[in-house]
Design an enzyme around this catalytic site. Structure first.
Site, PDB file in Angstrom:
ATOM      1  N   ARG A  71      33.504 -50.334  23.598  1.00 14.37           N
ATOM      2  CA  ARG A  71      32.121 -50.644  23.208  1.00 14.37           C
ATOM      3  C   ARG A  71      31.597 -51.964  23.773  1.00 14.37           C
ATOM      4  O   ARG A  71      30.417 -52.274  23.650  1.00 14.37           O
ATOM      5  CB  ARG A  71      32.000 -50.630  21.678  1.00 14.37           C
ATOM      6  CG  ARG A  71      32.030 -49.210  21.125  1.00 14.37           C
ATOM      7  CD  ARG A  71      31.442 -49.147  19.760  1.00 14.37           C
ATOM      8  NE  ARG A  71      32.364 -49.674  18.752  1.00 14.37           N
ATOM      9  CZ  ARG A  71      31.977 -50.392  17.702  1.00 14.37           C
ATOM     10  NH1 ARG A  71      30.712 -50.689  17.528  1.00 14.37           N
ATOM     11  NH2 ARG A  71      32.863 -50.829  16.840  1.00 14.37           N
ATOM     12  N   LYS A 104      38.640 -56.866  26.375  1.00 10.75           N
ATOM     13  CA  LYS A 104      37.820 -57.395  25.281  1.00 10.75           C
ATOM     14  C   LYS A 104      38.250 -58.795  24.872  1.00 10.75           C
ATOM     15  O   LYS A 104      37.407 -59.675  24.659  1.00 10.75           O
ATOM     16  CB  LYS A 104      37.895 -56.444  24.083  1.00 10.75           C
ATOM     17  CG  LYS A 104      37.160 -56.980  22.867  1.00 10.75           C
ATOM     18  CD  LYS A 104      36.865 -55.902  21.862  1.00 10.75           C
ATOM     19  CE  LYS A 104      38.093 -55.502  21.108  1.00 10.75           C
ATOM     20  NZ  LYS A 104      37.752 -54.569  20.013  1.00 10.75           N
ATOM     21  N   TYR A 127      45.321 -59.916  15.365  1.00  7.53           N
ATOM     22  CA  TYR A 127      44.587 -59.134  16.362  1.00  7.53           C
ATOM     23  C   TYR A 127      43.901 -60.089  17.330  1.00  7.53           C
ATOM     24  O   TYR A 127      43.250 -61.041  16.899  1.00  7.53           O
ATOM     25  CB  TYR A 127      43.487 -58.300  15.707  1.00  7.53           C
ATOM     26  CG  TYR A 127      43.942 -57.145  14.847  1.00  7.53           C
ATOM     27  CD1 TYR A 127      45.276 -56.764  14.779  1.00  7.53           C
ATOM     28  CD2 TYR A 127      43.010 -56.428  14.114  1.00  7.53           C
ATOM     29  CE1 TYR A 127      45.660 -55.695  13.999  1.00  7.53           C
ATOM     30  CE2 TYR A 127      43.393 -55.354  13.327  1.00  7.53           C
ATOM     31  CZ  TYR A 127      44.718 -54.992  13.259  1.00  7.53           C
ATOM     32  OH  TYR A 127      45.086 -53.936  12.490  1.00  7.53           O
ATOM     33  N   TYR A 131      22.250 -88.856  41.751  1.00 13.50           N
ATOM     34  CA  TYR A 131      23.466 -88.053  41.768  1.00 13.50           C
ATOM     35  C   TYR A 131      24.643 -88.956  42.112  1.00 13.50           C
ATOM     36  O   TYR A 131      24.677 -89.573  43.178  1.00 13.50           O
ATOM     37  CB  TYR A 131      23.384 -86.914  42.801  1.00 13.50           C
ATOM     38  CG  TYR A 131      24.723 -86.240  42.962  1.00 13.50           C
ATOM     39  CD1 TYR A 131      25.337 -85.617  41.872  1.00 13.50           C
ATOM     40  CD2 TYR A 131      25.405 -86.273  44.175  1.00 13.50           C
ATOM     41  CE1 TYR A 131      26.582 -85.033  41.996  1.00 13.50           C
ATOM     42  CE2 TYR A 131      26.665 -85.676  44.303  1.00 13.50           C
ATOM     43  CZ  TYR A 131      27.242 -85.062  43.210  1.00 13.50           C
ATOM     44  OH  TYR A 131      28.484 -84.493  43.320  1.00 13.50           O
TER      45      TYR A 131
HETATM   46  C1  UD1 Z   1      42.710 -51.598  12.041  1.00 11.87           C
HETATM   47  C2  UD1 Z   1      43.463 -51.234  10.757  1.00 11.87           C
HETATM   48  C3  UD1 Z   1      42.466 -51.174   9.610  1.00 11.87           C
HETATM   49  C4  UD1 Z   1      41.752 -52.496   9.474  1.00 11.87           C
HETATM   50  C5  UD1 Z   1      41.079 -52.848  10.786  1.00 11.87           C
HETATM   51  C6  UD1 Z   1      40.533 -54.256  10.709  1.00 11.87           C
HETATM   52  C7  UD1 Z   1      45.337 -49.849  11.442  1.00 11.87           C
HETATM   53  C8  UD1 Z   1      45.852 -48.461  11.522  1.00 11.87           C
HETATM   54  N1  UD1 Z   1      44.121 -49.977  10.945  1.00 11.87           N
HETATM   55  O1  UD1 Z   1      41.856 -50.518  12.316  1.00 11.87           O
HETATM   56  O2  UD1 Z   1      43.139 -50.898   8.401  1.00 11.87           O
HETATM   57  O3  UD1 Z   1      40.797 -52.427   8.444  1.00 11.87           O
HETATM   58  O4  UD1 Z   1      42.025 -52.824  11.878  1.00 11.87           O
HETATM   59  O5  UD1 Z   1      39.813 -54.556  11.873  1.00 11.87           O
HETATM   60  O6  UD1 Z   1      46.026 -50.766  11.776  1.00 11.87           O
HETATM   61  N2  UD1 Z   1      45.698 -52.313  19.345  1.00 11.87           N
HETATM   62  C9  UD1 Z   1      46.700 -52.343  20.307  1.00 11.87           C
HETATM   63  N3  UD1 Z   1      47.353 -51.171  20.588  1.00 11.87           N
HETATM   64  C10 UD1 Z   1      47.073 -50.019  19.964  1.00 11.87           C
HETATM   65  C11 UD1 Z   1      46.056 -49.993  18.984  1.00 11.87           C
HETATM   66  C12 UD1 Z   1      45.387 -51.174  18.704  1.00 11.87           C
HETATM   67  O7  UD1 Z   1      46.977 -53.376  20.888  1.00 11.87           O
HETATM   68  O8  UD1 Z   1      47.726 -49.025  20.293  1.00 11.87           O
HETATM   69  C13 UD1 Z   1      44.992 -53.561  19.039  1.00 11.87           C
HETATM   70  C14 UD1 Z   1      43.529 -53.477  19.415  1.00 11.87           C
HETATM   71  O9  UD1 Z   1      43.322 -53.958  20.739  1.00 11.87           O
HETATM   72  C15 UD1 Z   1      42.895 -54.395  18.391  1.00 11.87           C
HETATM   73  C16 UD1 Z   1      43.789 -54.237  17.169  1.00 11.87           C
HETATM   74  O10 UD1 Z   1      45.018 -53.750  17.648  1.00 11.87           O
HETATM   75  O11 UD1 Z   1      42.937 -55.755  18.788  1.00 11.87           O
HETATM   76  C17 UD1 Z   1      43.205 -53.322  16.130  1.00 11.87           C
HETATM   77  O12 UD1 Z   1      43.092 -52.039  16.656  1.00 11.87           O
HETATM   78  P1  UD1 Z   1      41.870 -51.089  16.314  1.00 11.87           P
HETATM   79  O13 UD1 Z   1      42.057 -49.813  17.048  1.00 11.87           O
HETATM   80  O14 UD1 Z   1      40.606 -51.807  16.514  1.00 11.87           O
HETATM   81  O15 UD1 Z   1      42.134 -50.822  14.755  1.00 11.87           O
HETATM   82  P2  UD1 Z   1      41.099 -50.303  13.710  1.00 11.87           P
HETATM   83  O16 UD1 Z   1      40.945 -48.849  13.895  1.00 11.87           O
HETATM   84  O17 UD1 Z   1      39.886 -51.118  13.733  1.00 11.87           O
END
Ligand code: UD1
Ligand code: CA
Length: 449
Positions: free
Chosen positions: A15, A22, A103, A348
């Protein structure tokens, strides 16, 4: 208790509509990743593991730029947050202590909050950071009883009753590293997203007779960035907090909302910052200096009592000693100005040093670049540089010397000497009068000869 940080930063961030990962998008001139790491640094981590995927090389370089001993592991396919944490397993070989999962796209988790989580580990095997969400939207929900956590349910998998819960998952989690890896081994991808959810470790832990707890923080800390609009909101939030902090510390900001700060801006007590000032990265301003309106500073140091601007530009390597004056439309780059130097108008100064009390007249330029190389200009103390002097570097003006206005100085000037480097003036009596009447007559004939 030793700590390891595991920072998840593999996601693409679709997004953001960007070619860049990101976590490398910047708030206050620092990548989101650095902000995320900064909070964790308070715990003095013994190991730092960054899980990268999209744009992994650039992410790795950025991580190591901030934390040279960070280990970067690659998650080739993003199969969920638990799968991401599992990639850190090898990097944590031989580590004995707590792992804290952060994160990379959640930049504002504060030091104090992480310290509270570390303390809560004394009572719980797994500690999750939660917050009361104004609009819990698609966050995971914490099913808790007081501070005791039962399980986390992802929005997609939640029942109506569970969706009514407002206590939400920030994603930050702490547990003994070995315990965490063992719990992750038991996570499956049998859920609405087909992903390995880190959040499942809570229920798995409880099933094994371990305890889980919630530490609550302010929603502002858990703000995540998923889009450019979020990035703009994060910038605004950072700026608001940084300004408030400066006000608390005794800095006058005449119009706080018009001042832009960088992630590492340092401003001393009793400094006055007028409206519309922009601080780029790496700026320090000492006590009692004044930064006047519409100035732009980056990579520079301003000492006590100095006055900068209005409309001044200080670029990287500009060092202003005590009581220096840099006025309107003056640009300073990679130059050291000693105590009491004045460069007040339209100049300058680049790749130069200027000695104490020297006055640089309006319109002075250090001609520091020959198209290939940069050259230095050295100006001694108590020098008077006449207005509109071109200093063709490399060149030196000795202590107490003087240049005549309008000079082009190509040779060194000895201490105490006056240098004139301009054509001698020729004056022709009555010539202007004659010329004017000729021209006026021509105009009267309709511009014809
Ligand atoms: C996650 C949480 C959710 C929480 C939310 C808060 C899980 C299953 N869910 O959901 O409970 O409320 O964050 O923002 O954990 N990432 C990786 N590898 C992956 C997947 C994700 O590095 O395979 C990283 C993403 O880049 C990101 C972070 O982990 O920085 C969170 O991943 P994202 O997919 O955004 O999780 P949410 O679905 O938002
Ligand atoms: Ca997210």
């Amino acid at each position: 208790m030793s700590t390891a940080l595991i920072v998840l930063a593999a996601g693409k961030g679709t997004r953001m509509m960007s070619d860049r990962a990101k976590v490398l998008h910047e708030v206050a001139h620092a990548p989101l990743l650095w902000h995320a790491l900064r909070g964790g640094m308070a715990l003095d981590p013994e190991r730092i593991v960054v899980v990268a995927g999209h744009e992994a090389e650039a992410v790795a370089a950025s991580a190591q730029d901030y934390a040279p001993d960070a280990q970067v592991v690659i998650q080739a396919e993003q199969r969920g947050t638990a799968h991401a944490v599992a990639q850190a397993r090898d990097a944590l070989q031989g580590f004995d202590g707590d792992a804290i999962v952060l994160y990379g796209d959640t930049p504002f988790i504060g030091e104090a909050t992480l310290e509270r989580m570390a303390r809560a580990r004394a009572t719980h095997d797994v500690v999750v950071l939660g917050f009361e969400a104004d609009d819990p939207a698609r966050y995971g929900r914490l099913v808790a009883d007081g501070d005791t956590l039962e399980r986390i349910v992802e929005y997609k998998d939640a029942t109506e009753a569970e969706r009514a819960i407002t206590l939400s998952n920030s994603g930050v989690l702490a547990a003994d590293a070995a315990t965490l890896m063992a719990l992750i081994d038991a996570v499956s991808d049998d859920n609405a997203s087909g992903e390995f959810y880190l959040t499942d470790v809570v229920q798995i832990a409880r099933g094994r007779g371990l305890s889980a707890g919630v530490v609550r923080c302010d929603e502002a800390e858990t703000m995540g960035v998923n889009s450019r609009a979020d990035l703009a909101r994060a910038e605004a939030a950072f700026q608001a907090r940084a300004r408030a902090l400066l006000l608390d510390e005794g800095v006058t900001l005449q119009a706080p909302e018009t001042v832009m700060l960088a992630w590492d801006t340092v401003i001393g007590r009793d400094v006055v910052v007028e409206p519309n000032v922009v601080f780029g990265p790496h700026v320090t301003v000492e006590t009692g200096a004044v930064i006047r309106a519409f100035s732009h500073l980056e990579g520079c140091h301003v000492s006590r009592g100095a006055v900068v601007g209005p409309y001044a530009r200080l670029r990287p390597g500009a060092e202003l000693a005590e009581d220096v004056r840099v006025g309107n439309f003056v640009e300073i780059k990679n130059a050291q100005l000693a105590e009491g130097v004045k460069v007040n108008h339209l100049s300058y100064i680049g790749d130069a040093e200027i000695g104490e009390r020297t006055n640089v007249g309006a319109g002075t330029i250090t001609c520091n670049y020959d198209g290939v190389f940069k050259h230095r200009t050295v100006i001694g103390r108590d020098v008077f540089v006449g207005s509109d002097t071109m200093l063709v570097a490399p060149v030196t003006l000795g202590d107490g010397s003087m240049t005549a206005s309008g000079s082009t100085i190509t040779e060194d000037v000895a201490p105490g000497a006056l240098a004139l480097g301009r054509a001698r003036q020729v004056t022709k009596p009555g010539f202007a009068e004659k010329l004017f009447s000729m021209l006026r007559a021509r105009k009267a004939r309709g511009g014809k000869d």
